[in-house]
Motif scaffolding. Structure first.
Motif, PDB file in Angstrom:
ATOM      1  N   ASP A 153       0.816  -1.210   0.000  1.00 19.45           N
ATOM      2  CA  ASP A 153       0.000   0.000   0.000  1.00 19.45           C
ATOM      3  C   ASP A 153       0.858   1.272   0.000  1.00 19.45           C
ATOM      4  O   ASP A 153       0.361   2.356   0.329  1.00 19.45           O
ATOM      5  CB  ASP A 153      -0.947   0.020   1.193  1.00 19.45           C
ATOM      6  CG  ASP A 153      -0.215   0.116   2.535  1.00 19.45           C
ATOM      7  OD1 ASP A 153       1.006  -0.181   2.562  1.00 19.45           O
ATOM      8  OD2 ASP A 153      -0.853   0.485   3.531  1.00 19.45           O
TER       9      ASP A 153
ATOM     10  N   ALA B 174       2.092   3.196  -2.411  1.00 19.95           N
ATOM     11  CA  ALA B 174       1.623   4.265  -3.294  1.00 19.95           C
ATOM     12  C   ALA B 174       0.387   4.943  -2.721  1.00 19.95           C
ATOM     13  O   ALA B 174       0.241   6.174  -2.818  1.00 19.95           O
ATOM     14  CB  ALA B 174       1.328   3.715  -4.685  1.00 19.95           C
ATOM     15  N   ALA B 175      -0.506   4.169  -2.106  1.00 20.88           N
ATOM     16  CA  ALA B 175      -1.707   4.753  -1.500  1.00 20.88           C
ATOM     17  C   ALA B 175      -1.325   5.665  -0.333  1.00 20.88           C
ATOM     18  O   ALA B 175      -1.924   6.739  -0.145  1.00 20.88           O
ATOM     19  CB  ALA B 175      -2.639   3.643  -1.028  1.00 20.88           C
TER      20      ALA B 175
ATOM     21  N   THR C 133       7.901  -5.239  -5.622  1.00 22.32           N
ATOM     22  CA  THR C 133       6.864  -4.274  -5.248  1.00 22.32           C
ATOM     23  C   THR C 133       7.413  -2.856  -5.281  1.00 22.32           C
ATOM     24  O   THR C 133       6.789  -1.932  -5.818  1.00 22.32           O
ATOM     25  CB  THR C 133       6.306  -4.582  -3.854  1.00 22.32           C
ATOM     26  OG1 THR C 133       5.661  -5.861  -3.886  1.00 22.32           O
ATOM     27  CG2 THR C 133       5.290  -3.525  -3.426  1.00 22.32           C
TER      28      THR C 133
ATOM     29  N   ASN D  80       5.663  -2.247  -8.821  1.00 17.14           N
ATOM     30  CA  ASN D  80       4.280  -1.872  -8.507  1.00 17.14           C
ATOM     31  C   ASN D  80       4.157  -0.461  -7.943  1.00 17.14           C
ATOM     32  O   ASN D  80       3.284   0.310  -8.355  1.00 17.14           O
ATOM     33  CB  ASN D  80       3.679  -2.881  -7.524  1.00 17.14           C
ATOM     34  CG  ASN D  80       3.500  -4.249  -8.144  1.00 17.14           C
ATOM     35  OD1 ASN D  80       3.558  -4.394  -9.352  1.00 17.14           O
ATOM     36  ND2 ASN D  80       3.290  -5.254  -7.320  1.00 17.14           N
ATOM     37  N   THR D  81       5.020  -0.108  -6.987  1.00 17.76           N
ATOM     38  CA  THR D  81       4.937   1.232  -6.400  1.00 17.76           C
ATOM     39  C   THR D  81       5.211   2.296  -7.456  1.00 17.76           C
ATOM     40  O   THR D  81       4.510   3.311  -7.523  1.00 17.76           O
ATOM     41  CB  THR D  81       5.913   1.372  -5.226  1.00 17.76           C
ATOM     42  OG1 THR D  81       5.574   0.416  -4.209  1.00 17.76           O
ATOM     43  CG2 THR D  81       5.854   2.761  -4.628  1.00 17.76           C
TER      44      THR D  81
ATOM     45  N   HIS E 299       2.120   2.512  -9.802  1.00 16.74           N
ATOM     46  CA  HIS E 299       0.963   3.129  -9.154  1.00 16.74           C
ATOM     47  C   HIS E 299       1.156   4.637  -8.980  1.00 16.74           C
ATOM     48  O   HIS E 299       0.207   5.408  -9.162  1.00 16.74           O
ATOM     49  CB  HIS E 299       0.709   2.458  -7.801  1.00 16.74           C
ATOM     50  CG  HIS E 299       0.036   1.135  -7.908  1.00 16.74           C
ATOM     51  ND1 HIS E 299      -1.161   0.833  -7.279  1.00 16.74           N
ATOM     52  CD2 HIS E 299       0.382   0.005  -8.582  1.00 16.74           C
ATOM     53  CE1 HIS E 299      -1.527  -0.403  -7.548  1.00 16.74           C
ATOM     54  NE2 HIS E 299      -0.602  -0.932  -8.338  1.00 16.74           N
TER      55      HIS E 299
ATOM     56  N   HIS F 132       0.728   6.377 -12.306  1.00 17.91           N
ATOM     57  CA  HIS F 132      -0.685   6.419 -12.697  1.00 17.91           C
ATOM     58  C   HIS F 132      -1.435   7.483 -11.906  1.00 17.91           C
ATOM     59  O   HIS F 132      -2.204   8.277 -12.466  1.00 17.91           O
ATOM     60  CB  HIS F 132      -1.327   5.050 -12.472  1.00 17.91           C
ATOM     61  CG  HIS F 132      -2.712   4.935 -13.024  1.00 17.91           C
ATOM     62  ND1 HIS F 132      -3.836   5.250 -12.291  1.00 17.91           N
ATOM     63  CD2 HIS F 132      -3.154   4.559 -14.259  1.00 17.91           C
ATOM     64  CE1 HIS F 132      -4.922   5.053 -13.034  1.00 17.91           C
ATOM     65  NE2 HIS F 132      -4.534   4.642 -14.230  1.00 17.91           N
ATOM     66  N   HIS F 133      -1.198   7.513 -10.586  1.00 12.81           N
ATOM     67  CA  HIS F 133      -1.930   8.464  -9.741  1.00 12.81           C
ATOM     68  C   HIS F 133      -1.570   9.911 -10.081  1.00 12.81           C
ATOM     69  O   HIS F 133      -2.449  10.729 -10.378  1.00 12.81           O
ATOM     70  CB  HIS F 133      -1.631   8.191  -8.269  1.00 12.81           C
ATOM     71  CG  HIS F 133      -2.278   9.170  -7.338  1.00 12.81           C
ATOM     72  ND1 HIS F 133      -3.619   9.121  -6.998  1.00 12.81           N
ATOM     73  CD2 HIS F 133      -1.764  10.259  -6.681  1.00 12.81           C
ATOM     74  CE1 HIS F 133      -3.909  10.115  -6.186  1.00 12.81           C
ATOM     75  NE2 HIS F 133      -2.802  10.823  -5.969  1.00 12.81           N
TER      76      HIS F 133
END
Length: 252
Positions: free
Chosen positions: A56, A58-59, A99, A103-104, A107, A110-111
């Motif tokens: 989580d 990136a969130a 990750t 992935n990070t 993400h 994209h954000h």
């Protein structure tokens, strides 16, 4: 489409340009020290202690940024902390590495890329390594994750250059960072005298940002060097393929 002049200020000019920062790192103490130093220069700093290998991550970063306009995204974490051959570590160690590097990074692009596209301006520097060009003994997963960054950055450049957003993968050699020094010392290797400094990397990265998608540290853009093709060759290939696929909407 290539710009003839850089559009981004050098790091030393940021306080005078009113460029504020969102700093992300795992160490809260180091973040606090860096923020204090930058605040003294007149830069507003928001900090968030985040483990980039967490699913989580990136969130958490998006939450820390809130509704602030992020005009430049720099992903410069991603060393291989494992220092091991693939089968000599538990798979969880490699999950964390992938990750963080894959992935990070994806993400975050994209954000924050959504806002850049909507505004018609912005930039991304996705820091990579010469390991992106092929697999090497002892760093199999690391090479693979950096290969993703290379191809991802090229694809983003191909898409976002049409909407005013610069994308660059800054492919580095050995850089004098605390984590790299730690790896060298723990493995008994000598500290090279010709390592790049973080200050030089930042300066060159911003200068090269309008001329993406790739810059190989210490090499001109028409030089193949240790890669399978020079940055100029790879750029031309991207544009050629795009022209052969007119069904894609290049206006966003």
């Amino acid at each position: 489409m290539r710009r003839t002049a850089p559009a981004w200020p050098s790091p030393g000019a940021w306080p005078d340009r009113g460029v504020n920062l969102i700093l992300i790192a795992r160490s809260a103490d180091k973040l606090k020290a860096a923020a204090a130093e930058l605040t003294a220069l007149g830069v507003e700093c928001v900090t968030a202690s985040v483990d980039l290998s967490a699913t989580d991550a990136a969130a958490q970063i998006a939450k820390a940024a809130g509704d602030r306009e992020v005009g430049l995204l720099i992903t410069n974490a991603g060393a291989d902390p494992n220092g091991s051959r693939f089968l000599d570590k538990d798979i969880a160690a490699w999950d964390g590495l992938v990750t963080m590097n894959v992935n990070t990074t994806m993400h975050l692009a994209h954000h924050f890329g959504q806002g850049m596209k909507a505004r018609g301006r912005g930039g991304m520097i996705l820091v990579s390594s010469g390991a992106c060009y092929g697999g090497m003994h002892g760093i199999a997963a690391y090479c693979a994750s950096k290969g993703f960054v290379l191809n991802f950055a090229e694809g983003l450049w191909a898409e976002l250059r049409h909407v005013g957003v610069d994308v660059l993968t800054l492919v580095l050699g050995r850089t004098d960072t605390p984590s790299h020094r730690k790896i060298l010392e723990e493995s008994g290797q000598a500290i090279p005298e010709d390592m790049a400094t973080p200050e030089d990397v930042a300066e060159v990265g911003l200068r090269q940002l309008p001329h993406g998608p790739i810059w190989n540290w210490g090499q001109e853009n028409d030089v193949t060097g240790y890669a399978s093709g020079s940055p100029d060759d790879r750029r031309a290939k991207i544009v050629y393929i795009e022209q052969m696929m007119p069904s894609y909407d290049t206006n966003g």
